[in-house]
Design an enzyme around this catalytic site. Structure first.
Site, PDB file in Angstrom:
ATOM      1  N   GLU A 519      -7.950 115.275 -12.010  1.00 30.36           N
ATOM      2  CA  GLU A 519      -7.912 115.973 -13.295  1.00 30.36           C
ATOM      3  C   GLU A 519      -9.151 116.823 -13.567  1.00 30.36           C
ATOM      4  O   GLU A 519      -9.858 116.623 -14.567  1.00 30.36           O
ATOM      5  CB  GLU A 519      -7.692 114.958 -14.423  1.00 30.36           C
ATOM      6  CG  GLU A 519      -6.381 114.192 -14.246  1.00 30.36           C
ATOM      7  CD  GLU A 519      -6.156 113.121 -15.313  1.00 30.36           C
ATOM      8  OE1 GLU A 519      -6.964 113.047 -16.256  1.00 30.36           O
ATOM      9  OE2 GLU A 519      -5.172 112.371 -15.195  1.00 30.36           O
ATOM     10  N   GLU A 635       2.594 110.873  -9.799  1.00 26.47           N
ATOM     11  CA  GLU A 635       2.711 109.846 -10.843  1.00 26.47           C
ATOM     12  C   GLU A 635       3.968 110.082 -11.683  1.00 26.47           C
ATOM     13  O   GLU A 635       3.906 110.148 -12.915  1.00 26.47           O
ATOM     14  CB  GLU A 635       1.464 109.863 -11.739  1.00 26.47           C
ATOM     15  CG  GLU A 635       0.168 109.626 -10.991  1.00 26.47           C
ATOM     16  CD  GLU A 635      -1.061 109.633 -11.905  1.00 26.47           C
ATOM     17  OE1 GLU A 635      -0.877 109.514 -13.143  1.00 26.47           O
ATOM     18  OE2 GLU A 635      -2.179 109.744 -11.384  1.00 26.47           O
TER      19      GLU A 635
END
Length: 734
Positions: A519, A635
């Site tokens: 991220e 994910e």
């Protein structure tokens, strides 16, 4: 695939058919999980889903599952589903910096070692998640190693006359062997405004006494113990000692300078970093009849070394002198215990003794864990100590204490008794802070409180003093030294190297793919820069200190210490909803590789819902495919906004799972398809305490029954409706 003529309906003994209705099945309440979260499904569909093989049988690429390590290790049913259906597992939390690194920066591998061994037994591979992220870090440790250096003031009045140094005349000080020169320089001490003694060794300096400064006489009291200390640094590696005049029986003592456990040496070493030199003189060290002593700073061991000694920290303290402070608190040092202090309000574990590593000075501190964040009710975590006597009416008292918190926090003091006093809220941080509060007593105050309920976190409190007048006792003041940006960059860079090198080396034979950087992007496609505000206690921004190349370094380290064939990924979220973020991530990968590192793959998390724009999903995969990198759905889950979905919602969820996998296979060339990781196993409450609570995003329901989403996922992996190949009649329950 081969099927028997008639198959029993598998899944869970908790499914009970209450009637002969062959279209609906009733759900029974499970006392372990509360209300079952699935909705009623057509019985024919349930049987179809039960006939599907394990998911991993329907694809050739890696099929992974994001799991909880504790659940996998302890829950047989959970583990059996994971083992049967997936090729690879990603630990959701336990492999990150926060849970693995302790307060000293040490890595505890025990939990993950057991997990890796257990998954190996089942034939599963482990995907390393994650090496460098801004969340789930041991932020207390990382912030602590770059926090300002806090140097306690001396424990008593300075017996050493510094006048000849502070005025630059060296009156009563003897420059016996000045080398290249012994001078006083301004603005060169521990702080930007403090003075330093500069001692420069000559080119031929080779013996300790070749560069020597001798102190004035220091008066002593028979039977008393003394402490000599100062802070010193040198431009290059240096070496020095302290010697004494004939007042001491041992004029050239060997000392365990750095508390190495009995390794005594004649000299201490110096470097470009400030460090404290301290030596204690016992009463027995002085010759009988001595009334004073002198000491020598001997720094002539090595040639061409220039030393700086901070004038303000050069002190000799009589450790047995009577204190000028009468403390109205019986135990404010916490060196051995927290006697005299009690918890008035707060959690069971609110109050404890911290060890020396968490003390401001000495051997301990008071540790307070506050579980609340209630700015208007600070008393909800309250620690109390009685005053040793009543305060005198109309007299002014000073309450002083040192405090720090593992994250940004807040403290307020108050008093008990007939007339309560309340201090204004004081902000706290990872750096020790001196707080002083003055009150005018009414005479009926009975004790002192620390009110810490305003901001949740862990606090450390030391050196609590309640006294009339000033609380310093005449000793030198606390010195706080901020680290420079360059120093912070070096320290955090070393911490990253230590973390990645040890993790990747340790799991070199058990983990062959890693999320190296997680991220890194803002929503608009620009790089995070570390200025994003956060109140999370586990937040730490690597880029803030290491700059844009932090990811370059991370990938180089992972490659250097891992296997040459390891697959190294960069990973981010919302790439399907913010295509500009997807573009920005791809550009950052190009930048990382332009600086000499190699990125093998890009992970797109895809925590999506039924309203996620399908057209953008397709566009995202096209953009990712054009990068030429391995692409991983890292994910994947599809939330429904409820923990009790309807039949229609479950069907829509199944369709969305299938659509995502269809688009992945359609737009990502086979050579770039690393695989898909489904995030989570079931809709059980215990699996959603921290992630999507009160939701139903997974392929199994709260009772481990396959949901409609299982069929959608399997059909997407297989590239067809698998159930169309089934033969035989559906089973009806009488």
């Amino acid at each position: 695939m081969k099927y028997k003529k008639i198959l029993p309906i598998i899944a869970s003994s908790l499914l009970i058919f209450a009637s002969c209705d062959d279209n609906l099945m009733d759900w029974e309440k499970d006392p372990d999980h509360g209300e079952v979260t699935g909705a009623e499904l057509p019985l024919a569909l349930v049987e179809k889903i039960s006939r599907y093989e394990p998911l991993k049988n329907y694809t050739n690429f890696v099929l992974g599952n994001g799991i909880g390590v504790d659940l996998y290790m302890s829950d047989d049913a959970y583990r059996n589903i994971v083992n049967a259906n997936f090729d690879e597992v990603t630990p959701g939390y336990e492999m990150k910096h926060g849970p693995m690194v302790n307060a000293k920066g040490e890595i505890n591998f025990a939990t993950m070692d057991a997990f890796v061994a257990k998954t190996k037994e089942a034939g599963l591979s482990v995907f390393g998640h994650t090496l460098v992220w801004h969340s789930n870090q041991n932020a207390s440790y990382l912030n602590g190693i770059i926090a300002p250096t806090v140097i306690p003031g001396s424990s008593g009045s300075n017996s050493l006359d510094l006048t000849g140094l502070t005025n630059g005349t060296f009156t009563n000080w003897a420059r016996n062997n000045p080398g290249k020169g012994i001078t006083i320089v301004a603005n060169s001490g521990l702080t930007s405004t403090s003075q330093a003694i500069q001692l420069a060794a000559s080119a031929t300096s080779s013996a300790a006494y070749n560069l020597q400064l001798t102190s004035p006489d220091v008066a002593i009291v028979t039977g008393h113990n003394y402490e000599l200390s100062f802070y010193i640094k040198s431009d290059v590696a240096g070496k020095g000692r302290i010697s004494f005049n004939a007042s001491l029986t041992n004029q050239y003592p060997w000392k365990d300078w750095y508390n190495t456990g009995g390794s005594f040496t004649e000299a201490f070493v110096t470097s470009s970093q400030w460090q404290q030199v301290k030596i204690k003189l016992s009463a027995s060290d002085f010759k009988v009849g001595s009334t004073s002593f002198k000491f020598n700073l001997d720094l002539g061991y090595l040639p061409n070394v220039t030393y700086l000694i901070d004038v303000n920290t050069l002190s000799v303290v009589d450790l047995d002198a009577a204190s000028s402070i009468v403390n109205m608190i019986s135990n404010g040092k916490f060196n051995t215990d927290i006697s005299g202090w009690s918890k008035y309000n707060g959690a069971t574990n609110a109050l404890s003794l911290a060890d020396a590593s968490n003390a401001y000075e000495g051997n301990g501190a008071m540790k307070v864990i506050n579980a609340t964040s209630d700015a208007s009710n600070q008393w909800k975590t309250q620690i109390h100590s009685d005053f040793t006597a009543k305060l005198t009416a109309a007299k002014e008292y000073t309450v002083s204490y040192m405090i720090r918190s593992e994250a940004a926090g807040s403290v307020r003091c108050s008093t008990t008794g007939g007339s309560a006093h309340y201090q204004g809220d004081q902000a706290t941080s990872a750096t020790w802070k001196l707080v002083e509060w003055k009150i005018t007593a009414s005479g009926d105050e009975t004790g002192l409180n620390f009110d810490l309920g305003a901001a949740a976190g862990t606090y450390y409190i030391d050196n609590v003093v309640v006294t009339t007048g000033a609380a310093s006792g005449g000793g030198s003041s606390t010195v706080i030294i901020d680290k420079t940006d360059a120093e912070k960059k070096l320290i955090i860079g070393n911490a990253m190297t230590d973390w990645i090198s040890k993790m990747v080396t340790h799991y070199k034979t058990g983990v062959f793919a890693w999320d190296v950087v997680n991220e890194p992007m803002k929503e608009d496609g620009t790089l995070r820069n570390g200025t994003e505000s956060t109140t999370a206690t586990d937040y730490f921004s690597w880029i803030k200190y290491l700059g844009k190349d932090y990811a370059v370094t991370a990938f180089k380290l992972a490659r250097q210490y891992g296997n040459s064939t390891d697959k190294l990924f960069i990973n981010d979220y919302n790439l399907e909803s913010r295509l500009d973020k997807c573009d920005g991530l791809i550009e950052y990968v190009k930048y990382i590789e332009s600086q000499g590192a190699t990125v093998d793959g890009i992970g797109t998390q895809m925590h999506i819902s039924l309203t996620t724009d399908k057209a953008k999903i397709a566009q995202m995969f096209q953009k990712l495919a054009a990068s030429g990198k391995l692409i991983k759905i890292s994910e994947l889950d599809v939330r429904l906004g409820t923990n009790s979905p309807t039949v229609v919602q479950q069907a829509s969820q199944a369709e969305m799972y299938q659509y995502v996998i269809d688009m992945y296979k359609k737009y990502i060339p086979a050579a770039q398809q690393y695989g898909v990781t489904i995030w989570g196993v079931s809709d059980r409450v215990k699996e959603h305490v921290y992630w999507l609570p009160d939701e139903s995003p997974n392929l199994w329901d709260a009772n481990f029954v396959r949901k409609h989403a299982y069929k959608g996922t399997a059909d997407g992996l297989a590239g067809k409706d698998v159930s169309l190949d089934f033969s035989g009649e559906l089973v009806k329950k009488p």
